[in-house]
Enzyme design. Structure first.
Site, PDB file in Angstrom:
ATOM      1  N   ALA A   1       8.778 -46.814 -70.309  1.00 22.15           N
ATOM      2  CA  ALA A   1       7.498 -46.112 -70.352  1.00 22.15           C
ATOM      3  C   ALA A   1       6.370 -46.905 -69.689  1.00 22.15           C
ATOM      4  CB  ALA A   1       7.119 -45.803 -71.802  1.00 22.15           C
ATOM      5  N   ASP A   2       6.643 -48.138 -69.278  1.00 21.15           N
ATOM      6  CA  ASP A   2       5.608 -48.989 -68.694  1.00 21.15           C
ATOM      7  C   ASP A   2       5.253 -48.496 -67.286  1.00 21.15           C
ATOM      8  OD1 ASP A   2       4.272 -51.902 -69.068  1.00 21.15           O
ATOM      9  OD2 ASP A   2       4.846 -51.604 -66.976  1.00 21.15           O
ATOM     10  N   ILE A   3       3.964 -48.229 -67.067  1.00 19.40           N
ATOM     11  CA  ILE A   3       3.504 -47.687 -65.786  1.00 19.40           C
ATOM     12  C   ILE A   3       3.767 -48.667 -64.645  1.00 19.40           C
ATOM     13  CG2 ILE A   3       1.505 -46.840 -64.511  1.00 19.40           C
ATOM     14  CD1 ILE A   3       2.261 -45.009 -66.751  1.00 19.40           C
TER      15      ILE A   3
END
Length: 288
Positions: free
Chosen positions: A242-244
């Site tokens: 989920a880390d951009i």
């Protein structure tokens, strides 16, 4: 004052370590001397520890200097763990040479995964950094530490759980904390200060057990737990999909028209274990 020389397995690129840590305004770093002063609490005693490179990437050696001769063994163990001096980076590097990440591992060869210097403050930093751009997150963290922490021997020591537990939510508002974030930080600190949440015990827990312990805490979600596992506990096989930043790095690396889906990331990462944490680190480095 005592000094100890420590030899480390090659490759180990300390200059890249300091470049990344220098982004944090709280870091006390001298790039010319290749030195950092590390704020450690050892049995709640604050100790400023100098770590200086006296070798090269190919022949890494370090000079560790500190006060408190009686704590020397524990200090050396902590520093070795925080800087991951016992992790064989050559084996990890070779593992990725046959993957999609080959080029960035060649470019950033010898870059270790450095842990946050204090387990409690790692969790606080994760809470502070939630949903903020990196520049403002560092600024907010700096204000927090310089307001409630203390400076000793030229380095800032993070506040302790009991210090923050004693605050009111309104005490954080002048620093530009949102009301909700102030609640998360103070309430979590109270759980720790009261012994209801024991971070030291989590060192021996599995990743799943850490998730079960932390996720019920208000304000802590999967992203925060994954970052705590990665930079607090140093777990080697984490890939926060989920880390951009990781999404953007994969998009750039593979020349995709849009960010990869979770399914694409899951498929890609199958060849990267059991070192997914290093895949995450090197992907971040590729876009910094």
């Amino acid at each position: 004052m005592w000094q100890e020389q420590v030899a480390v397995q090659a490759p180990y690129d300390f200059s890249r370590v300091l470049e990344r840590l220098a982004r944090d305004p709280l870091s006390n770093i001298n790039l010319n001397k290749q030195e950092i002063i590390v704020p450690l609490y050892v049995h709640e005693i604050p100790v400023a520890v100098s770590v200086q490179s006296i070798g090269t990437k190919e022949k890494p050696r370090f000079l560790v200097t500190a006060k408190h001769e009686d704590l020397k063994v524990e200090i050396l163990e902590r520093i070795s763990h925080l800087f991951q001096w016992k992790t064989p980076l050559a084996a990890i590097h070779n593992h990725f040479l046959n993957t999609e990440l080959r080029e960035i591992f060649i470019e950033h060869e010898g870059t270790p995964l450095i842990l946050d210097f204090d387990l409690y403050f790692c969790l606080m930093k994760c809470l502070i950094h939630q949903q903020l751009n990196m520049k403002f997150a560092y600024r907010l963290t700096e204000r927090f530490v310089k307001t409630f922490g203390k400076e000793i021997d030229g380095v800032w020591f993070y506040p302790r759980p009991e210090d923050i537990a004693a605050l009111s939510y309104e005490d954080l508002r002048p620093l530009q904390f949102s009301g909700r974030k102030a609640e998360y930080i103070i309430d979590t600190s109270r759980l720790i200060a009261e012994g209801k949440l024991n971070l030291e015990k989590l060192k021996e827990a599995s990743d799943e057990e850490v998730m079960k312990a932390l996720l019920p805490v208000r304000g802590i979600g999967p992203w925060t737990v994954q970052n705590f596992l990665l930079f607090g506990l140093g777990r080697p096989n984490l890939f926060p999909k989920a880390d951009i930043g990781i999404q953007n790095a994969i998009k750039q690396l593979l020349h995709l028209e849009q960010k990869p889906s979770y399914e694409q990331m899951e498929e890609l990462s199958r060849n990267w274990g059991p070192y997914l944490s290093y895949a995450s680190l090197y992907l971040w480095r590729s876009i910094e």
